[in-house]
Design an enzyme around this catalytic site. Structure first.
Site, PDB file in Angstrom:
ATOM      1  N   ASP A  37       0.813  -1.216   0.000  1.00 47.67           N
ATOM      2  CA  ASP A  37       0.000   0.000   0.000  1.00 47.67           C
ATOM      3  C   ASP A  37       0.846   1.265   0.000  1.00 47.67           C
ATOM      4  O   ASP A  37       0.329   2.358  -0.190  1.00 47.67           O
ATOM      5  CB  ASP A  37      -0.936  -0.009   1.226  1.00 47.67           C
ATOM      6  CG  ASP A  37      -1.982   1.089   1.170  1.00 47.67           C
ATOM      7  OD1 ASP A  37      -2.575   1.290   0.095  1.00 47.67           O
ATOM      8  OD2 ASP A  37      -2.218   1.752   2.201  1.00 47.67           O
ATOM      9  N   SER A  79      -7.403   5.510   0.172  1.00 48.56           N
ATOM     10  CA  SER A  79      -7.742   4.241  -0.470  1.00 48.56           C
ATOM     11  C   SER A  79      -9.205   3.891  -0.196  1.00 48.56           C
ATOM     12  O   SER A  79      -9.707   4.107   0.906  1.00 48.56           O
ATOM     13  CB  SER A  79      -6.852   3.122   0.074  1.00 48.56           C
ATOM     14  OG  SER A  79      -5.490   3.454  -0.046  1.00 48.56           O
ATOM     15  N   GLN A  85      -5.882  -1.570  -6.562  1.00 49.89           N
ATOM     16  CA  GLN A  85      -6.481  -0.657  -5.585  1.00 49.89           C
ATOM     17  C   GLN A  85      -7.183   0.483  -6.302  1.00 49.89           C
ATOM     18  O   GLN A  85      -6.732   0.940  -7.351  1.00 49.89           O
ATOM     19  CB  GLN A  85      -5.399  -0.073  -4.667  1.00 49.89           C
ATOM     20  CG  GLN A  85      -5.916   0.838  -3.574  1.00 49.89           C
ATOM     21  CD  GLN A  85      -4.801   1.398  -2.705  1.00 49.89           C
ATOM     22  OE1 GLN A  85      -4.356   2.534  -2.910  1.00 49.89           O
ATOM     23  NE2 GLN A  85      -4.330   0.604  -1.751  1.00 49.89           N
TER      24      GLN A  85
END
Length: 314
Positions: free
Chosen positions: A228, A249, A299
């Protein structure tokens, strides 16, 4: 199952390094009940929101503690539903959704102040062989030994006497962050350039410190944390003329393909095929040094921008 990949000694941290903080601290959960865990925070970004990678990694740790040692995670799918509060711990509640002969599913809910901030489903599989195998080819890039770390690049920029004070403060803030990841960008963006760039980036990554030969699920949890970091920023490379007003996110998915060592250098190949409607989509691949595709990530996030007040950094 022992972690493998990368060849003997490949990407090993220098001798004398302490055990990785990602295992001893960040991803170390306190068990409160059979399927209830508590996690604490190691690093909080400047936004004062919880780092998404920490929540993903800790949720996977909780899910992994609810399956047998022989079952390995092959995928996870997550949603961030509320902003995390860095001032209080996170509770992870695991539901044993299904336990089958080959596949098992565990659902995890991360809770703060009595409300879910994050949900995740992880699927685990007992090892099975198959003649159906293929993968993409790893990009040809310089090895990590020939590249500067993120810290060294920042130091290089800070040595420019003409760097504007607000950018100097921003770089100093990044440099002071205690991120337990080693990063070496392959083609670092020019901090003095505002020209749009292709929405692709490559960097070598690894956990800082030593994890060692252990259950592969541990390395997968560490990779979840690493995956991430700086991921969504790939979608902003063609839009560097804008100032980020808000970026978080929305979801995160991962697929684990082959054994790897998260404390060995891996190439993180990131690209953004689309952005629009205040959202950006990014996709990533983590490659072992020997060319084996270890992990695939995807993502989507919210991206809100405004015109930059002054485009000169000098």
């Amino acid at each position: 199952m022992a972690a493998g990949g990368g060849g003997a000694g490949a990407g090993r941290p220098p001798p004398g390094d302490l055990r990785s903080a990602l295992v001893t601290s960040v991803l170390s959960l306190e068990r409160l009940e059979l399927d209830l865990f508590r996690g604490r925070h190691h690093w909080v970004p400047a936004t004062q929101r919880l780092f998404g990678g920490q929540i993903i990694g800790q949720a996977l740790v909780a899910a992994a503690r609810a399956v047998s040692r022989d079952e390995q995670v092959h995928s996870l799918h997550c949603y961030f539903v509320r902003a995390g509060d860095p001032k209080v711990p996170v509770l992870y509640q695991v539901e044993r959704t299904r336990t089958g002969k080959s596949f098992s599913v565990r659902s995890v809910k991360a809770i703060q102040h009595g409300k879910p901030i994050f949900t995740c489903q992880a699927s685990f599989q007992l090892s099975q062989g198959s003649p159906v195998q293929h993968q993409f080819t790893m990009p040809a890039v310089p090895p990590p030994e020939e590249l500067l770390t993120q810290e060294e690049l920042i130091q290089k920029f800070l040595q420019n006497p003409n760097l504007a004070e607000r950018y100097r403060k921003h770089l100093n803030k990044i440099q002071a962050e205690d991120v337990p990841i080693d990063i070496k960008p392959v083609n670092p963006p020019d901090v003095f350039c505002w020209e749009p760039q292709e929405p692709k980036q490559l960097f070598w990554v690894r956990a800082r410190g030593d994890i060692g030969e252990t259950d592969m699920k541990v390395h997968c949890c560490v990779a979840a944390y690493i995956s991430d970091y700086a991921f969504l920023g790939t979608a902003l490379l063609p839009h560097r003329q804008y100032h980020i007003r808000f970026m978080v996110s929305l979801d995160h998915s991962m697929w684990f393909h082959a054994p790897f060592r998260a404390d060995h250098w891996m190439l993180y190949e990131c690209e953004s095929p689309w952005a629009g409607g205040c959202r950006g989509l990014v996709q990533g691949r983590l490659w072992r040094r020997d060319g084996v595709l270890a992990v695939t990530c995807a993502q989507e996030g919210v991206i809100r921008v405004e015109p930059a007040p002054n485009q000169s950094k000098l």
